[in-house]
Design a protein around this motif. Structure first.
Motif, PDB file in Angstrom:
ATOM      1  N   PRO A   1      25.202  44.286  31.254  1.00 23.73           N
ATOM      2  CA  PRO A   1      23.730  44.033  30.519  1.00 23.73           C
ATOM      3  C   PRO A   1      23.118  44.116  31.417  1.00 23.73           C
ATOM      4  O   PRO A   1      22.083  42.927  30.726  1.00 23.73           O
ATOM      5  CB  PRO A   1      24.608  43.656  29.511  1.00 23.73           C
ATOM      6  N   LEU A   2      22.852  45.408  32.193  1.00 20.17           N
ATOM      7  CA  LEU A   2      21.614  44.791  32.772  1.00 20.17           C
ATOM      8  C   LEU A   2      20.648  45.876  32.149  1.00 20.17           C
ATOM      9  O   LEU A   2      20.232  46.891  32.049  1.00 20.17           O
ATOM     10  CB  LEU A   2      21.467  45.331  34.345  1.00 20.17           C
ATOM     11  N   TRP A   3      18.863  44.970  32.342  1.00 23.80           N
ATOM     12  CA  TRP A   3      18.012  45.388  32.117  1.00 23.80           C
ATOM     13  C   TRP A   3      16.707  45.212  32.803  1.00 23.80           C
ATOM     14  O   TRP A   3      16.644  44.283  32.697  1.00 23.80           O
ATOM     15  CB  TRP A   3      18.063  45.204  30.205  1.00 23.80           C
ATOM     16  N   GLY A   4      15.449  46.593  33.078  1.00 22.84           N
ATOM     17  CA  GLY A   4      15.101  45.971  33.476  1.00 22.84           C
ATOM     18  C   GLY A   4      13.859  46.230  35.000  1.00 22.84           C
ATOM     19  O   GLY A   4      14.080  48.467  33.629  1.00 22.84           O
ATOM     20  N   GLY A   5      12.712  46.295  35.190  1.00 21.79           N
ATOM     21  CA  GLY A   5      12.342  47.512  36.021  1.00 21.79           C
ATOM     22  C   GLY A   5      11.244  47.030  36.732  1.00 21.79           C
ATOM     23  O   GLY A   5      11.923  46.161  38.257  1.00 21.79           O
ATOM     24  N   SER A   6      10.512  47.722  37.178  1.00 24.59           N
ATOM     25  CA  SER A   6      10.018  47.405  38.799  1.00 24.59           C
ATOM     26  C   SER A   6       7.987  46.772  37.886  1.00 24.59           C
ATOM     27  O   SER A   6       7.929  47.918  37.462  1.00 24.59           O
ATOM     28  CB  SER A   6       9.861  48.323  39.325  1.00 24.59           C
ATOM     29  N   ALA A   7       7.602  46.196  39.305  1.00 24.36           N
ATOM     30  CA  ALA A   7       5.880  46.427  38.362  1.00 24.36           C
ATOM     31  C   ALA A   7       5.643  47.432  40.080  1.00 24.36           C
ATOM     32  O   ALA A   7       4.972  47.326  40.764  1.00 24.36           O
ATOM     33  CB  ALA A   7       5.568  44.880  39.635  1.00 24.36           C
ATOM     34  N   ASP A   8       5.713  48.342  39.252  1.00 19.46           N
ATOM     35  CA  ASP A   8       5.089  49.589  39.706  1.00 19.46           C
ATOM     36  C   ASP A   8       5.121  49.876  41.074  1.00 19.46           C
ATOM     37  O   ASP A   8       4.799  51.187  41.444  1.00 19.46           O
ATOM     38  CB  ASP A   8       3.417  49.857  39.511  1.00 19.46           C
TER      39      ASP A   8
ATOM     40  N   PHE B   1      11.549  52.316  28.135  1.00 19.32           N
ATOM     41  CA  PHE B   1      11.239  51.527  27.219  1.00 19.32           C
ATOM     42  C   PHE B   1       9.367  51.255  26.968  1.00 19.32           C
ATOM     43  O   PHE B   1       8.606  51.702  27.325  1.00 19.32           O
ATOM     44  CB  PHE B   1      11.189  50.428  27.029  1.00 19.32           C
ATOM     45  N   SER B   2       9.979  51.881  25.479  1.00 17.79           N
ATOM     46  CA  SER B   2       8.080  51.860  24.777  1.00 17.79           C
ATOM     47  C   SER B   2       8.437  51.934  23.716  1.00 17.79           C
ATOM     48  O   SER B   2       8.826  51.691  22.836  1.00 17.79           O
ATOM     49  CB  SER B   2       7.665  53.941  24.979  1.00 17.79           C
ATOM     50  N   ALA B   3       6.555  51.879  23.010  1.00 14.28           N
ATOM     51  CA  ALA B   3       7.073  51.744  21.412  1.00 14.28           C
ATOM     52  C   ALA B   3       7.528  53.528  21.061  1.00 14.28           C
ATOM     53  O   ALA B   3       8.219  52.618  19.936  1.00 14.28           O
ATOM     54  CB  ALA B   3       5.248  52.028  20.867  1.00 14.28           C
ATOM     55  N   ALA B   4       7.906  53.973  21.531  1.00 17.32           N
ATOM     56  CA  ALA B   4       8.313  55.382  20.240  1.00 17.32           C
ATOM     57  C   ALA B   4       9.768  55.113  21.216  1.00 17.32           C
ATOM     58  O   ALA B   4      10.200  55.975  20.637  1.00 17.32           O
ATOM     59  CB  ALA B   4       7.599  57.073  20.955  1.00 17.32           C
ATOM     60  N   ASN B   5      10.174  54.688  22.067  1.00 21.98           N
ATOM     61  CA  ASN B   5      11.467  54.637  22.220  1.00 21.98           C
ATOM     62  C   ASN B   5      12.010  53.442  22.893  1.00 21.98           C
ATOM     63  O   ASN B   5      12.027  53.306  23.883  1.00 21.98           O
ATOM     64  CB  ASN B   5      12.003  55.487  24.538  1.00 21.98           C
ATOM     65  N   PRO B   6      12.338  52.818  21.675  1.00 19.03           N
ATOM     66  CA  PRO B   6      12.878  51.102  22.808  1.00 19.03           C
ATOM     67  C   PRO B   6      13.982  50.994  22.776  1.00 19.03           C
ATOM     68  O   PRO B   6      14.348  49.781  22.941  1.00 19.03           O
ATOM     69  CB  PRO B   6      12.158  50.521  21.289  1.00 19.03           C
ATOM     70  N   GLY B   7      14.866  51.675  22.758  1.00 16.06           N
ATOM     71  CA  GLY B   7      15.600  51.981  23.835  1.00 16.06           C
ATOM     72  C   GLY B   7      15.829  52.304  24.790  1.00 16.06           C
ATOM     73  O   GLY B   7      16.663  52.749  25.604  1.00 16.06           O
ATOM     74  N   GLY B   8      14.850  52.824  25.329  1.00 10.95           N
ATOM     75  CA  GLY B   8      14.147  52.360  26.712  1.00 10.95           C
ATOM     76  C   GLY B   8      14.944  52.340  28.399  1.00 10.95           C
ATOM     77  O   GLY B   8      15.534  51.026  27.680  1.00 10.95           O
ATOM     78  N   GLU B   9      15.767  53.464  29.220  1.00 13.55           N
ATOM     79  CA  GLU B   9      16.766  52.302  29.648  1.00 13.55           C
ATOM     80  C   GLU B   9      15.983  51.590  30.654  1.00 13.55           C
ATOM     81  O   GLU B   9      16.564  50.942  31.577  1.00 13.55           O
ATOM     82  CB  GLU B   9      17.797  53.111  30.689  1.00 13.55           C
ATOM     83  N   PHE B  10      14.606  51.894  31.168  1.00 13.04           N
ATOM     84  CA  PHE B  10      14.266  51.531  32.116  1.00 13.04           C
ATOM     85  C   PHE B  10      12.530  50.949  31.742  1.00 13.04           C
ATOM     86  O   PHE B  10      12.098  51.194  30.898  1.00 13.04           O
ATOM     87  CB  PHE B  10      13.573  52.617  33.260  1.00 13.04           C
TER      88      PHE B  10
END
Length: 688
Positions: free
Chosen positions: A385-392, A406-415
């Motif tokens: 259950p790793l989930w995250g991303g980056s500051a650009d 991950f976005s409003a339209a895609n809350p299941g987004g992986e990044f």
């Protein structure tokens, strides 16, 4: 809405009982602070109506089930007003007593000066540093939305609201603005920020420092803004709060105008109401105004009738929880496979065997540790259950995984794309970890860890398993120059209690470190990785175990009893090269790779002795950063090869050499350490 009907167990109407509950909460805050001579009662008094309505009528919670996964979360970002929260936890049945309220801010109490998660049942987050609660609430809302989308798409089974209460100070702190901006972009309509707009800070009115139009700012962020100008009208409060919790595609700011210290005639609306007691005379006046005897003791401020009324939250919570459990059972029957995945997720079950598939290369290959780390994240995707991303900086730090953002339209987004918001990113990670059970990660360059430091400290204090992936970990960054070349950051991060700072030497150590990280969900980790390619070193069957122990002998000539060279990260191969040259002089040296001094320090004395024998006094530590902390490990006879000043713009190898990280420097330090050790031995022999 509350009605005027009478409570069957009381001679008073619901409205009258509500009014008594609010009055009790206000009197309690004033009384407890005055009795101690310190604390923050003014905000707790002013917001007593709001907090009563929220906890008794609106919040989806069950005091008997404080860990209910689908409960609403309430974060008190204005943590100095802890009495506000503690009073509601007492009133609604979370286990606190009047005695606990009286002991607030005292050693060993259940009611510390600022709320502490895992310490007081019902507290969702440790708060106090202003703005942190706002930013972490954004993380909670993101994680909640993501969990719902991943496990129950199209269903409201896991849907709930994150509420955060903030003051003017919280909204002045930059971290709240960074996070609020992202929340608007992501359309987090499961997030409600209640702003206590009282116009007062510690030193003055906000007109001296905070003249912006906050409502317009939040509208510009993409938030919906609601107003409450009647802070004592309980029905109006309820109506607005229920409206705020509606799903509209936007997060909601509730601007609540209050008078700090109300209903005190002397301190109401004044900066002096922020902290400290009001004095015996004014306390008596406040109690009288609220309908109590002027000298009423603490026990008389809450009548059995009032407490029975507020404890109705227990019954209300049981109904909410039971209804949800029925829905959960129905879903589990309809979709057992999805239910099994969700249960495993919350049970902490995961399979890290995917680490075995990561290509670490062969001895002699050169691979940047940031690249291996990226391969690790991609290999673990879907099984952990790793989930995250980056500051650009995802392309540069190599943390982007397969899938969509991950976005409003895609809350299941992986990044997650955090944007250029390092401080908010770290605070959001805390919120994701608190929501749980995700292991959140986020990435930027090591030098920018300074932007994240307050949130890192708070995450370590709370024992959250966030992973901070830092790349470009030394002056070897090169041509970007000293603004982008970390020097003091590693040493600084190692001073944070409870934070594990891991600097792997090669791809083998990266993978081994992740095994330990995944097995330690209650500790945050700062993972420092190289931009430049590093040689894959010779390994053995014990290498992985040595990494998880934090320090181990990676290379040795002879019995290794003449000299120990300690190193981390990109300097380990340099230490081995130096030791090999010293071996040609007949010096028996061992190279100790110490990827994590925190892990090594917690090992048994016998293990540490096997790696660094006490009798082995000739020691050298090598690290491309500030070296102060290494004297703990090399002792008075040892030497430290480090960088004690900022870097320069130039190629990485050139800057390293100019700043003293090169083979000749290590050899020279080794001879000096050997000389000091031999001199001491000679002196000792003469003394005998």
């Amino acid at each position: 809405m509350a009605t005027e009907s009478r409570n069957p167990s009381s001679t008073m109407t619901h409205a009258e009982l509500d009014a008594r509950a609010v009055a009790s909460a206000q009197a309690l805050a004033a009384h407890v602070v005055q009795a101690k001579g310190h604390g923050h009662g003014g905000t707790a008094m002013a917001l007593a109506p709001l907090s009563h309505v929220l906890f008794s009528r609106v919040l989806r919670h069950s005091p008997a089930h404080p860990d209910w996964p689908a409960r609403d979360r309430f974060v008190l970002s204005a943590g100095h007003a802890s009495l506000l929260l503690y009073t509601q936890l007492f009133f609604t049945g979370y286990g606190l007593t009047l005695g606990d309220l009286a002991k607030s801010r005292t050693l060993g109490s259940k009611t510390p000066g600022h709320p502490e998660v895992h310490h007081t049942v019902g507290v969702e987050m440790s708060t106090g540093p202003l703005g942190q609660g706002v930013a972490s609430a954004v993380g909670m809302a993101m994680a909640a939305r993501h969990e719902s989308a991943v496990f129950t798409p199209g269903s409201t089974l896991l849907d709930h609201t994150t509420w955060v209460l903030a003051g003017d100070g919280c909204l002045q702190e930059g971290v709240s603005g960074e996070a609020s901006s992202l929340a608007g972009t992501l359309g987090l309509d499961n997030l409600v920020l209640i702003w206590d707009d009282n116009g007062i800070t510690i030193d003055s009115g906000t007109d001296e420092t905070f003249s912006e139009d906050v409502r317009a700012r939040y509208r510009a962020y993409g938030w919906r803004v609601l107003e409450i100008d009647t802070p004592n009208d309980l029905d109006a409060l309820e109506a607005t709060l229920r409206m705020a919790a509606e799903r509209t595609g936007r997060p909601t700011l509730v601007a609540l105008r209050t008078v700090i210290g109300s209903p005190s005639a002397k301190f109401g609306g004044a900066s002096a109401a922020h902290a400290g007691g009001f004095g015996a005379d004014e306390l008596a006046a406040v109690k009288t105004t609220l309908g109590f005897a002027p000298d009423a003791p603490l026990d008389d401020l809450v009548t059995p009738e009032t407490l029975a009324h507020t404890r109705g939250a227990l019954t209300r919570g049981e109904h909410l929880h039971s209804a949800w459990e029925a829905d959960l059972a129905a879903w589990s029957t309809a979709d057992p496979a999805a239910a099994a995945r969700w249960t495993a997720f919350h049970g902490g079950e995961f399979n890290s065997s995917a680490l075995d598939t990561v290509n670490v290369g062969s001895a002699g290959d050169t691979i940047a540790t940031r690249k291996t780390n990226g391969a690790v994240l991609r290999a673990l995707q879907g099984s952990v259950p790793l989930w995250g991303g980056s500051a650009d900086l995802a392309g540069s730090t190599t943390v982007e995984v397969d899938g969509d953002r991950f976005s409003a339209a895609n809350p299941g987004g992986e990044f997650i794309r955090f944007g250029i918001r390092e401080h908010a990113m770290a605070a959001i990670l805390n919120g994701i970890a608190l929501q749980g059970p995700w292991r959140p990660f986020a990435s930027t360059y090591l030098v920018f860890s300074d932007y994240m430091r307050p949130s890192i400290r708070l995450g370590a204090l709370m024992g959250l398993g966030a992973v901070y992936v830092y790349t470009h970990d030394s002056v070897a960054v090169g041509e970007d120059g000293p603004t982008h070349q970390p020097v003091e950051q590693i040493a600084s991060l190692r001073t944070v209690p409870g934070l594990d700072v891991v600097r792997p030497a090669d791809s083998v150590e990266v993978v081994a470190a992740w095994r330990r990280i995944l097995a330690s969900p209650d500790r945050p980790v700062a993972l420092a990785l190289s931009r430049q390619d590093l040689p894959v070193l010779e390994s053995s069957d014990t290498t992985a175990a040595g990494v998880t122990a934090g320090g181990y002998v990676r290379w040795q000539h002879g019995d290794g009893q003449d000299l120990a060279i300690l190193a981390t990260g990109s300097e380990v191969h340099l230490a081995i090269d130096a030791a090999a040259l010293l071996a040609e002089e007949g010096i028996s040296a061992r190279v100790v790779s110490m990827p994590c001094v925190e892990w090594f320090a917690e090992q048994s004395a016998d293990y540490r002795e096997s790696v660094l024998p006490a009798a082995l006094r000739a020691r050298v530590a090598v690290e491309a950063g500030r070296g102060d902390a290494w004297y703990r490990w090399v002792g008075l006879d040892g030497r430290v090869v480090s960088i004690e000043e900022f870097g320069e713009s130039g190629s990485g190898p050139e800057v390293l050499r100019r700043r003293g990280i090169h083979l000749d420097a290590v050899i020279e330090a080794a001879h000096a350490a050997l000389g000091a050790s031999q001199l001491k031995e000679s002196v000792g022999s003469l003394a005998q």
